[in-house]
Design a protein around this motif. Structure first.
Motif, mmCIF file in Angstrom:
data_model
loop_
_atom_site.group_PDB
_atom_site.id
_atom_site.type_symbol
_atom_site.label_atom_id
_atom_site.label_comp_id
_atom_site.label_asym_id
_atom_site.label_seq_id
_atom_site.Cartn_x
_atom_site.Cartn_y
_atom_site.Cartn_z
ATOM 1 N N VAL A 72 -35.819 -3.888 -0.403
ATOM 2 C CA VAL A 72 -34.922 -4.449 -2.081
ATOM 3 C C VAL A 72 -33.894 -5.744 -1.404
ATOM 4 C CG1 VAL A 72 -32.701 -2.769 -1.938
ATOM 5 C CG2 VAL A 72 -33.763 -4.473 -3.875
ATOM 6 N N ILE A 73 -33.857 -6.948 -1.665
ATOM 7 C CA ILE A 73 -32.961 -7.747 -1.252
ATOM 8 C C ILE A 73 -31.536 -8.182 -1.723
ATOM 9 C CG2 ILE A 73 -32.604 -10.186 -0.952
ATOM 10 C CD1 ILE A 73 -35.759 -9.818 0.627
ATOM 11 N N ALA A 74 -30.417 -7.607 -1.680
ATOM 12 C CA ALA A 74 -29.497 -7.818 -2.334
ATOM 13 C C ALA A 74 -28.762 -9.292 -1.516
ATOM 14 C CB ALA A 74 -28.293 -7.121 -2.458
ATOM 15 N N TYR A 75 -28.269 -9.968 -2.140
ATOM 16 C CA TYR A 75 -28.132 -11.719 -2.298
ATOM 17 C C TYR A 75 -26.635 -11.663 -2.383
ATOM 18 C CZ TYR A 75 -26.976 -16.448 -2.973
ATOM 19 O OH TYR A 75 -26.818 -17.993 -3.236
ATOM 20 N N SER A 76 -26.075 -11.701 -1.346
ATOM 21 C CA SER A 76 -24.169 -11.246 -1.792
ATOM 22 C C SER A 76 -23.388 -12.689 -1.512
ATOM 23 C CB SER A 76 -23.878 -10.212 -0.245
ATOM 24 O OG SER A 76 -23.120 -9.953 -0.282
ATOM 25 N N CYS A 77 -22.898 -12.869 -2.446
ATOM 26 C CA CYS A 77 -22.609 -14.347 -2.943
ATOM 27 C C CYS A 77 -21.994 -14.384 -4.647
ATOM 28 C CB CYS A 77 -23.138 -15.559 -2.580
ATOM 29 S SG CYS A 77 -22.024 -16.950 -2.160
ATOM 30 N N THR A 78 -20.992 -14.143 -4.734
ATOM 31 C CA THR A 78 -21.125 -14.607 -6.365
ATOM 32 C C THR A 78 -20.664 -15.764 -6.737
ATOM 33 O OG1 THR A 78 -18.845 -12.735 -5.817
ATOM 34 C CG2 THR A 78 -19.086 -13.069 -7.920
ATOM 35 N N GLU A 89 -28.535 -17.055 -12.247
ATOM 36 C CA GLU A 89 -28.645 -15.669 -11.018
ATOM 37 C C GLU A 89 -30.045 -14.985 -10.846
ATOM 38 O OE1 GLU A 89 -27.716 -13.877 -15.055
ATOM 39 O OE2 GLU A 89 -27.447 -15.602 -14.336
ATOM 40 N N THR A 90 -30.238 -14.882 -12.250
ATOM 41 C CA THR A 90 -31.835 -14.197 -11.959
ATOM 42 C C THR A 90 -32.824 -15.072 -11.423
ATOM 43 O OG1 THR A 90 -31.870 -15.360 -14.399
ATOM 44 C CG2 THR A 90 -31.011 -13.211 -14.407
ATOM 45 N N GLU A 91 -32.472 -16.481 -11.695
ATOM 46 C CA GLU A 91 -33.426 -17.462 -11.112
ATOM 47 C C GLU A 91 -33.054 -16.853 -9.254
ATOM 48 O OE1 GLU A 91 -33.123 -22.038 -9.760
ATOM 49 O OE2 GLU A 91 -32.900 -21.429 -11.781
ATOM 50 N N ILE A 92 -32.020 -17.242 -8.987
ATOM 51 C CA ILE A 92 -32.129 -16.738 -7.402
ATOM 52 C C ILE A 92 -33.055 -15.375 -7.783
ATOM 53 C CG2 ILE A 92 -30.773 -15.846 -5.543
ATOM 54 C CD1 ILE A 92 -28.677 -17.470 -6.441
ATOM 55 N N GLU A 93 -33.192 -13.966 -8.397
ATOM 56 C CA GLU A 93 -33.426 -12.941 -7.740
ATOM 57 C C GLU A 93 -34.764 -12.966 -7.887
ATOM 58 O OE1 GLU A 93 -30.264 -9.855 -9.825
ATOM 59 O OE2 GLU A 93 -31.500 -9.993 -11.007
ATOM 60 N N ARG A 94 -36.176 -14.275 -8.746
ATOM 61 C CA ARG A 94 -37.063 -14.477 -8.667
ATOM 62 C C ARG A 94 -37.292 -15.390 -7.595
ATOM 63 N NH1 ARG A 94 -35.506 -15.897 -14.508
ATOM 64 N NH2 ARG A 94 -35.429 -17.423 -13.827
ATOM 65 N N ARG A 95 -36.576 -15.969 -7.231
ATOM 66 C CA ARG A 95 -36.745 -17.241 -6.080
ATOM 67 C C ARG A 95 -37.403 -16.153 -5.027
ATOM 68 N NH1 ARG A 95 -32.176 -21.589 -6.122
ATOM 69 N NH2 ARG A 95 -33.803 -21.413 -3.770
ATOM 70 N N ILE A 96 -36.434 -15.652 -4.805
ATOM 71 C CA ILE A 96 -36.304 -14.150 -3.757
ATOM 72 C C ILE A 96 -37.447 -13.341 -3.800
ATOM 73 C CG2 ILE A 96 -35.003 -11.915 -2.680
ATOM 74 C CD1 ILE A 96 -32.760 -13.442 -3.009
ATOM 75 N N GLU A 97 -37.963 -12.245 -4.714
ATOM 76 C CA GLU A 97 -38.937 -11.990 -5.778
ATOM 77 C C GLU A 97 -40.127 -12.221 -5.209
ATOM 78 O OE1 GLU A 97 -36.633 -9.435 -9.022
ATOM 79 O OE2 GLU A 97 -37.932 -10.392 -8.694
ATOM 80 N N THR A 98 -40.802 -13.549 -5.233
ATOM 81 C CA THR A 98 -42.140 -14.591 -5.198
ATOM 82 C C THR A 98 -41.809 -14.768 -4.040
ATOM 83 O OG1 THR A 98 -40.991 -16.090 -7.287
ATOM 84 C CG2 THR A 98 -42.580 -16.323 -5.590
ATOM 85 N N VAL A 99 -40.889 -14.738 -2.599
ATOM 86 C CA VAL A 99 -40.982 -15.173 -1.277
ATOM 87 C C VAL A 99 -41.265 -13.886 -0.623
ATOM 88 C CG1 VAL A 99 -39.744 -15.510 0.773
ATOM 89 C CG2 VAL A 99 -40.355 -17.098 -1.631
ATOM 90 N N ALA A 100 -40.557 -12.936 -1.196
ATOM 91 C CA ALA A 100 -40.217 -11.278 -0.150
ATOM 92 C C ALA A 100 -40.938 -10.570 -1.021
ATOM 93 C CB ALA A 100 -39.222 -10.634 -0.130
ATOM 94 N N GLY A 101 -41.507 -10.575 -2.048
ATOM 95 C CA GLY A 101 -42.611 -9.414 -2.384
ATOM 96 C C GLY A 101 -42.032 -8.433 -2.715
#
Length: 239
Positions: A72-78, A89-101
């Motif tokens: 799992v990847i946690a983007y740690s910045c409020t 906030e969910t756009e950032i999650e999707r961007r990470i998931e797309t790259v990292a799987g």
């Protein structure tokens, strides 16, 4: 024994953050390791303009953490995960998931999940931020359906200033922000050290306390189905 034999958390932090790693490293369950990538925050300046430029570094960090085979990847910045409003906030999650799987959590999204888990409708907010970031946070929380009864920031312009504050400062600020009609108190900012005072503050105020790193860690552990019941970080970790 191999580090991360149970699970591995990837942690994305600002380049000037000196708090998140320490809080995560000391409070992850046995067998869970934390691996860090840093986004460039120019001169450590905490304002909307530099945070927006920093957000372009998300995919690079996700690529780096993917090579560590994290779960799992946690983007740690409020504020970095809410600066463009509700939905960012969910756009950032999707961007990470797309790259990292792998699944991803972003702090602003984790805060909303924590507030919902605790049935919080109204809250007061303590931050180390300048007024510009406080206004963005209020807009984000209210657009997400929560009532912000009050917010107060310390006026810190850099991560250097934020990370220099001791957890006792967060305790005193949050206690001063307490209101009887608030369901909870939220202490915002992943650079603001809070883990040592969450339980004490909840006992003294008799209400839930949510903090940025606490909510993000809780959310990341939920994503990978790790038992966190032995971690003593307030009411949230009993949900």
């Amino acid at each position: 024994m191999m580090y991360g034999w149970r699970n591995r958390i990837g942690l994305v932090v600002t380049s000037s953050d000196r708090t998140s790693e320490g809080e995560y490293f000391r409070h992850t369950p046995d067998g869970v390791s934390v691996h860090v990538a840093r986004m460039l925050l120019e001169d450590g300046v905490a304002d909307a303009e530099t945070l927006e430029r920093m957000s372009a570094d998300v995919e690079r960090c996700a690529k780096l953490l993917k090579t560590t085979d994290v779960d799992v990847i946690a983007y740690s910045c409020t504020t970095g995960s809410l600066l463009k409003g509700e939905g960012f906030e969910t756009e950032i999650e999707r961007r990470i998931e797309t790259v990292a799987g792998v699944p991803a959590v972003a702090t602003a999204a984790s805060i909303k999940r924590a507030l919902d888990a605790l049935d919080v409708e109204s809250l007061t907010v303590a931050t180390p931020y300048i007024p510009e970031l406080n206004e963005l946070e209020v807009d984000f929380l209210e657009d997400s359906g929560y009532e912000v009864l009050d917010i107060y920031g310390l006026g810190c312009r850099t991560d250097e200033e934020i990370c220099a504050h001791h957890p006792e400062m967060a305790y005193r600020q949050a206690r001063e922000m307490n209101r009887e009609d608030a369901d909870a108190i939220f202490i915002s900012c992943t650079g603001y050290r809070t883990f040592e005072i969450i339980d004490r503050l909840e006992r003294d105020l008799d209400k839930p306390v949510i903090t940025s790193n606490q909510a993000t860690l809780w959310d990341a552990l939920r994503k990978i189905d790790v038992d966190y019941s032995e971690i003593e970080l307030g009411t949230l970790f009993r949900h």
